[in-house]
Write a protein that holds these residues in place. Structure first.
Motif, mmCIF file in Angstrom:
data_model
loop_
_atom_site.group_PDB
_atom_site.id
_atom_site.type_symbol
_atom_site.label_atom_id
_atom_site.label_comp_id
_atom_site.label_asym_id
_atom_site.label_seq_id
_atom_site.Cartn_x
_atom_site.Cartn_y
_atom_site.Cartn_z
ATOM 1 N N SER A 94 -7.014 -40.256 -10.037
ATOM 2 C CA SER A 94 -6.283 -39.026 -10.356
ATOM 3 C C SER A 94 -4.775 -39.275 -10.293
ATOM 4 O O SER A 94 -4.027 -38.855 -11.185
ATOM 5 C CB SER A 94 -6.691 -37.909 -9.393
ATOM 6 N N ASP A 147 -1.795 -39.175 -13.293
ATOM 7 C CA ASP A 147 -0.487 -38.517 -13.173
ATOM 8 C C ASP A 147 0.640 -39.493 -13.472
ATOM 9 O O ASP A 147 1.625 -39.142 -14.132
ATOM 10 C CB ASP A 147 -0.310 -37.909 -11.781
ATOM 11 N N ALA A 177 -7.877 -33.724 -13.390
ATOM 12 C CA ALA A 177 -6.937 -34.678 -13.986
ATOM 13 C C ALA A 177 -7.061 -34.649 -15.509
ATOM 14 O O ALA A 177 -6.050 -34.689 -16.218
ATOM 15 C CB ALA A 177 -7.190 -36.074 -13.436
ATOM 16 N N ARG A 204 -7.967 -32.115 -17.269
ATOM 17 C CA ARG A 204 -7.329 -30.857 -17.701
ATOM 18 C C ARG A 204 -5.811 -30.991 -17.736
ATOM 19 O O ARG A 204 -5.153 -30.432 -18.626
ATOM 20 C CB ARG A 204 -7.754 -29.706 -16.794
ATOM 21 N N ARG A 205 -5.233 -31.745 -16.789
ATOM 22 C CA ARG A 205 -3.772 -31.950 -16.790
ATOM 23 C C ARG A 205 -3.336 -32.716 -18.041
ATOM 24 O O ARG A 205 -2.287 -32.425 -18.611
ATOM 25 C CB ARG A 205 -3.320 -32.673 -15.524
ATOM 26 N N LYS A 265 -0.977 -31.077 -21.285
ATOM 27 C CA LYS A 265 0.251 -31.697 -21.825
ATOM 28 C C LYS A 265 0.105 -31.995 -23.316
ATOM 29 O O LYS A 265 0.988 -32.592 -23.915
ATOM 30 C CB LYS A 265 0.556 -32.994 -21.079
#
Length: 117
Positions: free
Chosen positions: A55, A59, A82, A84-85, A89
């Motif tokens: 994860s 990032d 993660a 979904r992040r 973006k």
């Protein structure tokens, strides 16, 4: 290969871990394909079979500004946030091998039955 007006493309490859020859072969395949495209580079991370580490790796790839992420998950549900992040973006997310219960751009999976033969 182009990405919406970009001449250079940076891929992030987040591998679950490199503890098996099949996982290493995945990396070799990615590197071989990238080598065929002079405008493409790849940043590789090793999750060390740890969902929290992977994860964080994701990032870090987002911070580096990659154009797409190839993600081979340590565990499906634990890395859904993660994933979904990445999608939040608006970065292309290609899941390899393991499904994550979230939106993704592409899911690539092999048949374990066919592989056994």
């Amino acid at each position: 290969m182009k990405v919406a007006g970009k001449d250079k493309i940076v891929l992030g490859f987040s591998q679950t871990c490199f503890n098996h020859p099949w996982r290493t072969a995945m990396l070799e395949s990615v590197l071989a394909e990238v080598k065929r495209h002079p405008n493409v580079s790849v940043i590789t991370t090793d999750g060390n079979c740890d969902a929290a580490k992977q994860s964080n790796d994701i990032d870090n790839l987002l911070f580096c500004g990659v154009d797409a992420i190839l993600l081979s998950l340590v565990e499906s549900s634990g890395l859904a946030p993660a994933a979904r992040r990445v999608m939040a973006k608006q970065i292309t997310l290609l899941l390899l091998d393991r499904f994550a219960p979230t939106v993704k751009t592409v899911f690539i999976v092999q048949s374990n039955v066919d592989m056994a033969y």
